[in-house]
Each structure stands twice: as C-alpha cells, then as structure tokens.
Design a protein around this motif. Structure first.
Motif, short mmCIF file in Angstrom:
data_model
loop_
_atom_site.label_atom_id
_atom_site.label_comp_id
_atom_site.label_asym_id
_atom_site.label_seq_id
_atom_site.Cartn_x
_atom_site.Cartn_y
_atom_site.Cartn_z
N SER A 196 1.69 -4.83 -12.50
CA SER A 196 2.42 -3.62 -12.90
C SER A 196 2.17 -3.23 -14.35
CB SER A 196 3.92 -3.82 -12.67
OG SER A 196 4.38 -4.97 -13.37
N ALA A 356 6.36 0.06 -4.60
CA ALA A 356 6.38 1.16 -5.57
C ALA A 356 7.02 2.41 -4.97
CB ALA A 356 4.97 1.47 -6.05
N ARG A 377 10.39 3.59 -14.37
CA ARG A 377 9.46 2.64 -13.78
C ARG A 377 8.32 2.26 -14.72
NH1 ARG A 377 6.51 3.79 -9.66
NH2 ARG A 377 6.45 1.58 -9.12
N GLN A 387 3.30 9.76 -6.39
CA GLN A 387 4.07 8.93 -5.45
C GLN A 387 5.11 9.76 -4.71
OE1 GLN A 387 5.36 5.88 -8.18
NE2 GLN A 387 3.59 4.58 -7.74
#
Length: 410
Positions: A196, A356, A377, A387
């Motif tokens: 990440s 995610a 995030r 996303q």
C-alpha cells in the motif's frame, strides 16, 4: 543519569532484541526516571476480555517479587474486568493511587498497603490490539506527576505500544523483507516500495517522514522538540525503523503497523481508530501524534463520525455510543462497536470485493467525496475516482443513490 526520551526510543526500536531482552531494556531505561522509587518493574502483557496474561516473567532491577505482581494481576482480572480494561486497554502516564480509588479496586489498594506501597507511578502502552507494555515504580508518598512529564512520557508510551505490535507481528522474521518502503539516508532516496506504500501520495509522505527522522538524529534541537516531531506512526499505518544489512549499511524502513480496530458500518478504518482513542479519553492533539495525522485531519474524521451517529460534539458522540451499547450514557470500547449499524446503510458489503474497493465503498456509503476518500486512504484523487468508477461498473449504476439502493436490494 537522566533518561532522554528520543535517545531512549532509538534503543527501544531495536528489532533485533528478543521479547525478554526488549522488556529488560525498556524497564531499565524507564527506571532511571524514578531514582528515588522503592522498587521498579515492568512487563509485556496480553489483554483479552478483561483478563491479563504475561507471556514472559516480569523484569525488575530491584527484585519486585513475582508473587506481588501476580496477585495484583489476578485480582484485577478476576474481580475488576471493566476497570482493568480502563487501565490496560489504553495509553497512559499517571499515578495509580487515585486511579485505584476511582475504579473502586479496593482489594488492589489493600495489596499495596500490605506491602508498604503508598503510590505507584505507571506508564502503560496498551492498544486495541490486546497487547501492550506496563511499567510501574513504587513510591513512598502520594505523588502527582507534572503535566510536562506526563505529556513527554505519554508520547513515549505511544511509541512503545507501536514497537510492541511490531515485535509480535514480525515474530523474528527479517524486517527488511517485510518493509513496504526502504529509504537510503546516505543518498536521501527511496530504494524500494511495496504494498500500500506504492501510491504517489504515500510515497511522498513516507519519504518526508524518513527525511525528518534522519534529520532529527543529527539535530541539536531540544529533546522534547525532537520527540514531538517523531510521531509514533505515519498516516496511521506505518512505523519507521532503522535497520542494518549484512554489510552494516543503515536504512530507514516503513513497516505496516496499523493499530487493530473493529470495522463497523458507516465508519472507515481510520475513523474507527480515531474514535477508539477518543473513547479512551485522549485529546485530538494526542490522537494525531499517535496515528501520525495532522490535527485538522483528526478533526475532519471526528466530524464524519459525529455525522454518522448524529452527534453535535465529541461528548455527545461518546454518550450516543454508550447509549446504543448499554442503554445509558458512558464510555464504550471499540471492540463492542461492531454490533452497531449506522442508520440508512446497507446491511452488508459484498465479501468478494477486493479490499481497496471494500474500503472505498464503505467511505462512499458514509458520504465522503473522492477528495476525502483519497485523503483517508492515502491515495491520489485520480485513484479514488477510478475506484469509484470501478464500483459503479461492477454494480451497473451511475450514482451513489443508485449504488445504495442496489446494495439494499441484494
């Protein structure tokens, strides 16, 4: 010899130490804070459902008997589970005489009196993950710790809680192999990124944090300022640690080390972390230090949490959570909050979504904008937008309203 917090923590972050070696190193370092104490001791612990267990024997440079430590822990775990949670399930720096009186832990106070203990200074490094470290110093007179002392060593305790998590999660494995960022201080550049940490926003955040930490080691600024600039985590997710390879080269690495916390409908993981610290009575300033977030970011996430629970301020947020859990106002622990479901939210999020997208979907349902999702995030706004678009395609919808309706109908 005076214990300097910054130098003390540099030694405490040595991941080559075994659990028992680390415990001894930390206890001996903290013992210097109380040279006039009658006795000092410390132990790592595991905490679950109000019960405390010690995976290793306690360490005491003054020979505090195991029987006394064991008797106190047994009494707390047997008869004062809720009160014990308030002592060990958090981060604190205080004296225990007043705390024991407030918690009505009379049998523990009696054990202290029987052993000639008037007061006990305590530094506790606990967290929602159920593991922590406790240091105590027996005092011969009732004592009030100065505010500056408490602030300083409360900050140290937040680091100790992070180090304790690292020791358990790494379990003897090579830190370099688990690093999500490897930074070379000699070249002032990142050599490797994984997991990440690979987003542009996170890369820059970790690079700045590594540079800052490396500069603090060479700086001549006061120790308290160095400590205040070295936050326990970066963006609530990573710990920065010095490691050396087989050739003796030093690197600063970032290890994933987010405090565990229950997820529940309506709040993102970061919001849940912040709410947990709020429920423990910590200020927004300390929460920011513990999680490596700016105070404005902490305030923003608390605002989102208040909206979810329809609370006007933080006090009402705590009261509403207590009311929902127990039918009355009061504090509540985050592990209890998993039973809560925010109003007007779908009952569940599909399990087959990538992690995610699950996180992004949770934030969409909380009403967060793409910019807010990106900040929460640690990704770029473009990534957040992509996303969101992916979620719309997966559920064959064109808006948030349609997405919520689709999830409710499933």
């Amino acid at each position: 010899m005076q214990t300097k917090p910054f130098e003390f923590l540099q030694r405490a972050y040595d991941l080559d130490l075994t659990h028992s070696q680390w415990q001894s190193e930390v206890v001996d370092g903290l013992s210097a804070l109380f040279p006039a104490a009658e006795a000092r001791f410390g132990f790592v612990y595991e905490f679950e459902n109000g019960a405390i267990s010690l995976p290793h024997a306690h360490h005491s440079p003054d020979g505090v008997p195991s029987s006394l430590v064991g008797d106190v822990i047994q009494e707390l775990g047997s008869n004062h589970k809720a009160e014990t949670a308030r002592l060990f399930d958090t981060i604190q720096c205080s004296t225990l005489s007043k705390r024991l009186e407030e918690l009505e832990a009379n049998h523990v106070a009696q054990l202290f009196r029987e052993n000639g203990i008037v007061d006990c200074a305590a530094i506790c490094a606990g967290n929602a993950s159920g593991m922590g470290f406790f240091f105590g110093a027996f005092l011969d007179a009732p004592t009030t710790l100065q505010a500056s002392f408490r602030r300083r060593w409360l900050a140290v305790a937040s680091h100790l809680a992070a180090i304790r998590r690292l020791h358990v999660t790494l379990s003897g494995s090579d830190p370099l192999e688990n690093a999500e960022m490897v930074f070379d201080p000699e070249q002032s550049k990142i050599l490797d990124l994984r997991g990440s940490a690979q987003t542009p926003t996170t890369r820059e955040r970790l690079r700045r944090a590594a540079l800052n930490l490396d500069q603090l080691k060479l700086a001549t600024v006061p120790d308290d300022e160095r400590l205040s600039r070295w936050q326990a985590l970066v963006a609530g997710q990573w710990s920065l640690v010095d490691v050396f390879d087989s050739d003796g080269r030093r690197f600063v690495i970032a290890l994933a080390n987010s405090p565990e916390g229950q997820k529940f409908a309506g709040l993102s993981q970061k919001q849940a972390q912040i709410v947990w610290y709020l429920l423990q009575g910590h200020s927004q300033t300390f929460i920011g230090y513990e999680l490596g977030l700016s105070q404005s970011t902490v305030a923003y996430h608390l605002q989102r949490a208040r909206q979810v629970f329809h609370a006007l301020d933080d006090s009402e947020l705590i009261a509403r959570i207590g009311t929902l859990l127990h039918g009355e106002s009061g504090s509540a622990h985050l592990q209890d909050l998993e039973i809560l479901v925010a109003v007007d939210r779908p009952d569940s999020i599909p399990d087959d979504l990538p992690e995610a997208l699950r996180e992004t979907l949770t934030m969409i349902l909380s009403g967060e904008s793409p910019k807010q999702i990106a900040m929460d995030r640690g990704v770029s706004i473009k990534t957040a937008q992509n996303q969101i678009a992916d979620l719309y395609r997966r559920f064959d919808v064109n808006s948030r309203h349609e997405l919520v309706a689709r999830l409710k109908s499933q």
